[in-house]
Design an enzyme around this catalytic site. Structure first.
Site, mmCIF file in Angstrom:
data_model
loop_
_atom_site.group_PDB
_atom_site.id
_atom_site.type_symbol
_atom_site.label_atom_id
_atom_site.label_comp_id
_atom_site.label_asym_id
_atom_site.label_seq_id
_atom_site.Cartn_x
_atom_site.Cartn_y
_atom_site.Cartn_z
ATOM 1 C CG LEU A 28 3.108 -1.735 8.252
ATOM 2 C CD1 LEU A 28 1.639 -1.393 8.340
ATOM 3 C CD2 LEU A 28 3.284 -3.128 7.636
ATOM 4 C CG ASP A 64 3.914 -8.218 6.622
ATOM 5 O OD1 ASP A 64 3.960 -8.894 7.657
ATOM 6 O OD2 ASP A 64 3.197 -8.500 5.644
ATOM 7 C CG PHE A 76 3.500 -0.763 2.705
ATOM 8 C CD1 PHE A 76 2.656 -1.223 3.699
ATOM 9 C CD2 PHE A 76 3.161 0.403 2.028
ATOM 10 C CE1 PHE A 76 1.482 -0.546 4.006
ATOM 11 C CE2 PHE A 76 1.999 1.096 2.322
ATOM 12 C CZ PHE A 76 1.152 0.616 3.324
ATOM 13 C CE LYS A 77 13.191 -4.929 5.643
ATOM 14 N NZ LYS A 77 14.151 -4.807 6.777
ATOM 15 C CB ILE A 78 6.260 -6.938 1.764
ATOM 16 C CG1 ILE A 78 5.286 -5.749 1.737
ATOM 17 C CG2 ILE A 78 5.511 -8.257 1.875
ATOM 18 C CD1 ILE A 78 4.417 -5.603 2.967
#
Length: 305
Positions: A138, A140, A166-168
């Site tokens: 995901l 973000d 997750f790529k924040i």
């Protein structure tokens, strides 16, 4: 960390074009070979830094097939599949799965400034892709403009089996990473940062397992991640401090044009052409970039020489 956790540096591969604007597939092969030689832990294709918004649907399929076939397992590949329409995202996920990608990356559904998926619509789109049976990262990112609060991300990680990574890269990424890891626990398999690594040290301190950077200096970024994960924060900080001026110039002045400029300078590709309406780098900005890179002696500046 579990074995499936993504760690280290996962650069986004730029998409090279010929001077006439057509796809440069031999150049794409050279980009991928360079990334292999840079010692990357994996590669992501068709992302924002690959100019995905300037590539046709037919070209996307061509590039997906070409990249996975050319790498032939030498590096794990993540394929970006973001789109506002859920059926299109699902089809892109199926193609990536069938061609051997290790994961797909997707932003929440959005189109322009006003069409944004609600929390439930975001959940539903990720759930539909999860049914394809390929792990999901995901993303973000500020580009989508969609608010993704930590409780929603945790719910998706716990209830959608394939939402694992997750790529924040939002504002205050370290704070969000820390909250995501604390609230999500083991459901958050791979918390990565982005934004070319400009906030990497704070994000690693917050628990990031790695970073999705550009293909400009991934070997030097990887050194920072490796040192930090080994518990040597002093060495990580020294490496980060050394490369930060170049990363800052890339992030704030050049964007995705930086990796292309470096690859032309180093003989990896022949043209740094970007499709209209993206303007070429100003000569002064480009010169400043190369001037910041040369003391670092990165692989990209000598790969094709």
């Amino acid at each position: 960390m579990r074995p499936e956790t993504l760690t280290g540096a996962w650069p986004v591969a730029p998409t090279p074009f010929n001077a006439d604007g057509s796809l440069d597939l031999p150049g794409m092969s050279r980009v991928l070979d360079c990334i292999v030689d840079q010692g990357a832990d994996g590669v992501c294709i068709l992302a924002n830094f690959s100019e995905q918004f300037l590539i046709s649907d037919a070209e996307r399929e061509t590039l997906t097939r070409h990249c996975l076939e050319h790498l032939a397992g030498r590096l794990p590949v993540i394929v970006t599949i973001s789109h506002y329409a859920t059926p299109i995202v699902v089809e892109r996920a199926r193609l990536a799965r069938d061609l051997g990608a290790v994961a797909v990356m997707m932003m929440p559904p959005y189109h322009g400034a006003l069409l944004k998926g609600t929390a439930e619509q975001c959940y539903e789109q990720f759930a539909r892709v999860g049914e394809v049976g390929i792990p999901i990262m995901l993303q973000d990112a500020p580009l989508s403009g969609v608010d993704l609060p930590v409780p929603l991300l945790v719910r998706m990680a716990r209830e959608i089996e394939m939402v694992r990574h997750f790529k924040i890269e939002c504002t205050g990424a370290a704070t969000k990473l820390r909250a995501l890891i604390a609230q999500g626990g083991e459901a958050i398999l791979s918390p990565l940062d982005g934004e070319e690594g400009i906030t990497m040290l704070a994000d690693l301190d917050a628990g990031a397992s790695g970073t999705m950077c550009s293909a400009m200096i991934p070997e030097l970024i990887r050194e920072v991640v490796t040192a930090h994960r080994a518990g040597d924060r002093e060495r990580a900080m020294a490496g980060y401090t050394r490369i930060l001026p170049a990363i800052n110039h890339e992030n704030r002045q050049c964007g995705f044009r930086a990796a292309k400029a470096a690859m032309v300078e180093g003989g990896v590709i022949r043209s740094e052409f970007c499709r209209h309406p993206v303007p070429p780098l100003a000569p002064e900005t480009r010169a400043e970039l190369i001037g910041l890179l040369r003391p670092l002696d990165p692989i990209v500046l000598r790969w094709g020489r």
